[in-house]
Design a protein around this motif. Sequence first.
Motif, PDB file in Angstrom:
ATOM      1  N   ASN A  20       0.827  -1.201   0.000  1.00  0.00           N
ATOM      2  CA  ASN A  20       0.000   0.000   0.000  1.00  0.00           C
ATOM      3  C   ASN A  20       0.866   1.258   0.000  1.00  0.00           C
ATOM      4  O   ASN A  20       0.603   2.218  -0.738  1.00  0.00           O
ATOM      5  CB  ASN A  20      -0.929  -0.011   1.225  1.00  0.00           C
ATOM      6  CG  ASN A  20      -1.928   1.121   1.195  1.00  0.00           C
ATOM      7  OD1 ASN A  20      -2.665   1.281   0.228  1.00  0.00           O
ATOM      8  ND2 ASN A  20      -1.958   1.915   2.242  1.00  0.00           N
ATOM      9  N   LYS A 114      -9.322  -6.693   1.776  1.00  0.00           N
ATOM     10  CA  LYS A 114      -7.932  -6.238   1.928  1.00  0.00           C
ATOM     11  C   LYS A 114      -7.113  -7.246   2.724  1.00  0.00           C
ATOM     12  O   LYS A 114      -5.910  -7.405   2.468  1.00  0.00           O
ATOM     13  CB  LYS A 114      -7.897  -4.856   2.586  1.00  0.00           C
ATOM     14  CG  LYS A 114      -8.334  -3.731   1.651  1.00  0.00           C
ATOM     15  CD  LYS A 114      -8.110  -2.359   2.270  1.00  0.00           C
ATOM     16  CE  LYS A 114      -8.391  -1.258   1.250  1.00  0.00           C
ATOM     17  NZ  LYS A 114      -8.137   0.096   1.781  1.00  0.00           N
ATOM     18  N   TRP A 122      -7.298   0.126  -5.318  1.00  0.00           N
ATOM     19  CA  TRP A 122      -8.383   0.672  -4.509  1.00  0.00           C
ATOM     20  C   TRP A 122      -8.622   2.152  -4.787  1.00  0.00           C
ATOM     21  O   TRP A 122      -9.659   2.698  -4.395  1.00  0.00           O
ATOM     22  CB  TRP A 122      -8.096   0.449  -3.029  1.00  0.00           C
ATOM     23  CG  TRP A 122      -8.268  -0.981  -2.598  1.00  0.00           C
ATOM     24  CD1 TRP A 122      -7.298  -1.903  -2.383  1.00  0.00           C
ATOM     25  CD2 TRP A 122      -9.511  -1.663  -2.359  1.00  0.00           C
ATOM     26  NE1 TRP A 122      -7.836  -3.108  -2.017  1.00  0.00           N
ATOM     27  CE2 TRP A 122      -9.206  -2.991  -1.981  1.00  0.00           C
ATOM     28  CE3 TRP A 122     -10.859  -1.273  -2.412  1.00  0.00           C
ATOM     29  CZ2 TRP A 122     -10.181  -3.926  -1.669  1.00  0.00           C
ATOM     30  CZ3 TRP A 122     -11.843  -2.207  -2.095  1.00  0.00           C
ATOM     31  CH2 TRP A 122     -11.496  -3.519  -1.731  1.00  0.00           C
TER      32      TRP A 122
END
Length: 870
Positions: A20, A114, A122
Amino acid sequence: MAIERYNPRASEPRWQAAWNEAKLFETDTDADGEAYYVLEMFPYPSGRIHMGHVRNYAMGDVVARYKRAMGYNVLHPMGWDAFGMPAENAAMQNKVHPRDWTYQNIATMRGQLKSMGLSLDWSREFATCDVEYYHRQQMLFLDMLDKGLAYRRKSKVNWDPVDQTVLANEQVIDGRGWRSGAEVEQRELTQWFFRITHYADDLLKALDDLPGWPEKVRLMQRNWIGKSEGLSLRWALAEPMDGLAEVEIFTTRPDTLFGASFLAIAADHPLARSAAETNPELAAFVDELKRGGTSAAEIETAEKRGMDTGLRAVHPLDPSWTVPVYVANFVLMDYGTGAIFGCPAHDQRDLDFARKYGLPVTPVVLPDGTDAADFSVEDTAHDGEGRLFNSRFLDGMTPDEGFEAVSARLTAETLGNRPVAERRVNFRLRDWGVSRQRYWGCPIPVLHCESCGTVPERRENLPVRLPDDIDFDKPGNPLDRHPTWRHATCPQCGGEALRETDTMDTFVDSSWYFARFTSPRADEPTVPSVADRWLPVDQYIGGIEHAILHLLYSRFFTRAMRATGHLNLDEPFRGLFTQGMVVHETYRDGREWVPPADVAIEESDGTRTARRLSTGAPIEIGGIEKMSKSKKNVVDPDDIIGSLGADTARWFMLSDSPPERDVIWTEAGAEGAHRFVQRVWRLVAETAEVLNGLGTGLGETSAAATAVRRAAHRTAAGVGDDIERLAFNKAVARLYELVNALSSALQEAALREDASLREAARESLSILVRLVAPMMPHLAEECWRALGQKGLCAAAPWPKADPSLLVQDEITLPVQINGKKRGDITVSAKAGKDEVEAAVLALPFVAEALGGAAPKRLVVVPGRIVNVVA
């Protein structure tokens, strides 16, 4: 030094955070690399994900990660199919706003997805209930209205008087609403439609240009579109009624007209209505049929029922011959002309009806090789080929020849100054009714003005937002009774107008979302130049249950968006894969279903028994069925991810069976997958520790090193091919074999003695980790770090197989003696027949069987088998 066990609870969140932070899966349209779009059907936010979601999204994720590693610029987005009746039902039951219920569920399910470590972008996420999304859907509606692809007309609907809403045919069960249980009424309402029939022929023909789709899905769509060539044929009534002098039918089998036994008309056919006015018994029967369901499935399986109207129709080929006219429950006004002629001998439905009501059964198609004097039809209609007989001027013709002969005669004759018949192509497909009488859906952006009629809203006035202040205290559509929302200004005359209170079918929302993902923040529905780069979707993955409506509607929408200038393509999905379901055993304690989490399975002497953990009571083990809340045979993904890790769940979902088949979830299978996770970790971590302690070294390549490299490179080539073909279970099997081979070869003692083996170990483990990465991405990252590799494994390239290592130097052949296998022999792949024979004769078990004598015969099938005849 002992290696600690792999701990997914610590590892998985850490690597998800690393991905991320690196924004590794956010897609840049302008980035280098060939574009590749992989998409799984987006979920409805029902509250929690289930194991079916895990399987579906794990498959898509393997493809996305593999394609990135192969250098593609991958688009792999996620969103939510968020409008629909369940949210309104929850609002009524739980006193919560549908919006709040929906977004709470999205938050929960987003967190669960997730936790699976999916390589999703996303940043492109949206829900179809977002104002920003349905604003653009309203734009599309206005554009389709302008092109004549959206229109409004009266239509017969199933109306639930309690819920006060239209029901789909499939929601009418035994004449009652599926939720309220109220008797359904047939009403005529003014509804909005999309003109999908405008593309019927194109939608049908284009199925031949979709080789990446399963043939089963293409066949289902062909049948649903239902193209048929036949005759529109007018039968005169022997005695006209209320100005009605004829009945028009459509038939694909005019060659069987001499087998006609009756005409059947729909309950709401004009002739049925007229006949019922003077026949109370018929009127009651017509009303009863109108309350029934009208789905194709229900009609097909329902008992065939009818009532004679007392009318007679004149046979178009013989004015002296009349047949009775029945109202029947298997004829619908929405299909064809609402009337059919029955030929019982050659149609099973007609035969069942004729037997029930004592109507004649006259065979007119004689099967080849059958004597006409001996042929009759009893309980089974003959719907196959043959020659026409009992058919006057058609006798001896094939059905195709009979079709042409009847067509030629009847299209040349007239009835009331018009031809008796016209050749016509009919489609089973009907225009798509998109009006729904509910609140939680996309508002249809039109207004109704007394002066101007039905008027589209101006684009600059969009979006037409759903009001927030809504109540569900009464049944029906809350928009109808909102005190202010309905009232608006006519965009044409400036006078008072009322908004349309019907909202759009949720299938509309899901019919173009794949295109919106290409530019999810654009002011227009799409940016065509960007959509051109990504579309069609390269790989679409979802359940077979969507084979008809969703997939057909998406194909229609693609064509409609091309006509309105939003897309430049014909088909939305280049490749389609329909995965199997996840199933589980069921358990019962008396009449109560028991969840797997409350079950302990015990096995003794091959017999499995079960007891309930909460009570200790013995319980019954039932059949294996689709996971469902009603039977409580559901396994919560959170429990599996929390205890064994996401990689275990992913691996098991991919490994247990071919992806197109159902997978049986078992606790033993999940535990076996977890053991393999630990085994890969031990192999990599322990070997890496030995290699780090010994350092690098060069030397002459040993046979052991070559064997290790060959195993790794062959697996790399095979796994890549398997993923390309979506054969995930085969890829998994190859990886099991590679881990077995490496575990055997990379022993500490061997590594200490053989420098070339150490180099082969480093290379092969690097290959192994990259090969398991699409399936077990968190474990791969942990192993990547243990090997001292730089960067993230998720960003590493796919290993390239060395062609020289793919060449098979040796082959193993089974050896049979007198037809029974006795052993194997390994020889050079280049060995000639004489070499193989000599090697086989030198085998001890062959020499023993021959006892010193020469074989009677020795057969060598190159590359396959050797057979010795003693």
